[in-house]
Design an enzyme around this catalytic site. Structure first.
Site, PDB file in Angstrom:
ATOM      1  CB  CYS A 113      -0.913  -0.041   1.262  1.00 10.40           C
ATOM      2  SG  CYS A 113      -0.111  -0.111   2.937  1.00 10.40           S
ATOM      3  CG  HIS A 427      -4.085   0.336   4.775  1.00 11.89           C
ATOM      4  ND1 HIS A 427      -3.451  -0.371   3.805  1.00 11.89           N
ATOM      5  CD2 HIS A 427      -5.202   1.045   4.243  1.00 11.89           C
ATOM      6  CE1 HIS A 427      -4.139  -0.286   2.626  1.00 11.89           C
ATOM      7  NE2 HIS A 427      -5.152   0.603   2.793  1.00 11.89           N
TER       8      HIS A 427
END
Length: 479
Positions: A113, A427
């Site tokens: 990510c 994330h």
């Protein structure tokens, strides 16, 4: 159940059923299906006059096989479309991307990510895409290493693929070549690729592109990445103990927003970031001494990148810990206060023109113009064509280009956020402003529309997504 025949104009419809347990309005709807005459236009003759919608069939004396007369004009018959409806999934992939209104998402290949969000932010810079399109597939320069060449080609191809499809893309080739060029992004833990720092990915990729898209032996203005992202700093280095003083200039590719208990807004963090202490040898003292370095911006880029310094090395846990403090940032950023005196003088004229244009939009009288600019019909534009404010115009072809100058004012166009407590976990997500003005949250392969007013709420203060990198686009004006 009765059956009757209906005469309408020159047509006769036999064996039309009447359900006498239902009101006459239902019967009129049946006739609408047959004739196209809407119920409100139907005039049906029965005993005692015209048939009403709520009449009682038992009082009307309608008999089996009776012929009833109907008058009324039908609706215009709707012609079948020459071309049937086309669903988006049936469109060619390039047309799907246009219809969706934003580029495709990127599949997470296993803790990637950080890479996906970096790509989405940089992919939103059209000038970078244009430069990559001109990059040759073969014919690598002798001064450029092969892994850098391959990574540049992979970046170009990935950007093209994102523009040509609405379906999510798996960036396998790019990821493989990123790890080949920078092995730290290939670190494994228990056989799984580890999460990495998005800022490191951003910086390393820009460094590679600066090497590959620059022209060797040419002047500095040919460096595309420097034109787009380079911030020129001039610094005063002073030692209070010895009285020594010197100056230096450098080009960096992001400003740092330092976060402390005194910092609540980006402006304050940038002010801290332009000051630093460093220890080095003092010639006059014959030993190490503390020097204060104070920097000012002396040249502005088209795209200003700001990193929120949220991570620091924590010895106790042996990892990068995160500062969760809330730091607000604006949709419109003015960096005039951080500029050198020379740069401020160059910004004065463009800023005055910008204020005049904004005043016109508000119906206010513009300020007095100098005699040199009275004949110029200046139009406001958010396009940019100057890499710095020295009045230099950047042109990528031989066509005449209207010269534009930066104003020191920037508009937010992308935010890279991090959710979690450590840089090596959590994330990353990209929030990117489209050409239409709409914002899209790129959460890997899941693009989600967002409201602009929610973008500045990513300022921290908890465990939700918080800004780690902000990218601002320069507001320029023709001169």
């Amino acid at each position: 159940m009765l059956k009757v025949s209906i005469k309408w104009q020159k047509e006769v419809f036999p064996d039309v059923e009447i359900d006498t347990s239902q009101p006459p309005y239902l019967f009129k709807c049946q006739l609408y299906d047959l004739t196209g005459v809407p119920p409100e236009r139907q005039k049906i003759m029965v005993k005692g006059g015209l048939l009403k919608d709520d009449a009682d069939w038992s009082t009307l004396g309608v008999k089996q096989g009776q012929k009833l007369m109907m008058m009324g004009t039908a609706d215009e018959i709707v012609k079948a479309p020459e071309k049937g409806p086309v669903f988006m999934e049936d469109l060619p992939e390039e047309e799907q991307a246009v219809a969706v209104g934003h580029s495709a998402g990127l599949f997470n290949l296993g803790n990637t990510c950080y890479m996906n969000s970096t790509i989405q932010c940089l992919h939103s810079v059209p000038e970078l895409k244009s430069a990559l399109l001109q990059y040759p597939q073969s014919g690598r320069r002798n001064d450029l290493d092969h892994p850098s060449h391959l990574l540049t080609v992979a970046t170009r191809d990935l950007f093209n693929e994102l523009d040509k499809t609405a379906k999510s893309v798996a960036p396998m080739q790019f990821w493989m070549l990123l790890r080949k060029k920078y092995p730290q992004f290939g670190q494994l833990h228990n056989g799984v690729f580890m999460q990495q720092d998005a800022e490191e990915c951003w910086s390393q990729l820009l460094y590679t592109l600066s090497q590959s898209l620059g022209s060797p032996g040419a002047n500095e203005n040919s460096d595309t990445v420097k034109e787009l992202f380079g911030v020129e700093l001039v610094s005063r280095i002073h030692c209070q103990e010895s009285g020594e003083e010197s100056s230096e200039s450098e080009t960096i590719y992001s400003l740092k927003c330092h976060i402390s208990q005194d910092v609540n807004h980006l402006h304050e963090g940038l002010k801290h970031g332009l000051k630093s202490e460093l220890e080095k040898a003092s010639p006059s003292l014959g030993r190490s001494a503390i020097y204060l370095k104070e920097s000012r911006i002396n040249g502005l880029p088209r795209y200003l990148t700001i990193q929120f310094v949220r991570f620091f090395w924590k010895r106790e846990s042996n990892q990068k810990a995160k500062i969760l403090r809330k730091v607000d940032y604006p949709l419109e950023l003015d960096v005039y206060d951080f500029c050198s005196d020379d740069l401020r003088k160059k910004l004065e004229a463009p800023r005055q023109l910008l204020r005049d244009e904004e005043g016109k939009k508000l119906g206010l009288k513009a300020a007095e113009k100098s005699s040199a600019s009275k004949d110029n019909d200046v139009k406001m534009s958010d396009a940019v064509g100057s890499s710095n404010v020295a009045g230099e115009s950047s042109s990528q072809d031989n066509a005449p280009v209207e010269e534009k100058q930066l104003t020191g004012i920037y508009d937010l166009v992308a935010v890279l956020t991090h959710k979690g407590r450590s840089a090596d976990s959590g994330h990353y997500v990209a929030w990117v402003k489209q050409e239409s003005g709409k914002w899209i949250e790129f959460d890997d392969d899941n693009p989600i529309p967002q409201r602009e007013e929610d973008i500045t709420k990513l300022s921290g203060g908890g465990d939700w997504h918080m800004a780690y990198i902000c990218m601002y686009k320069a507001r320029a004006i023709p001169m």
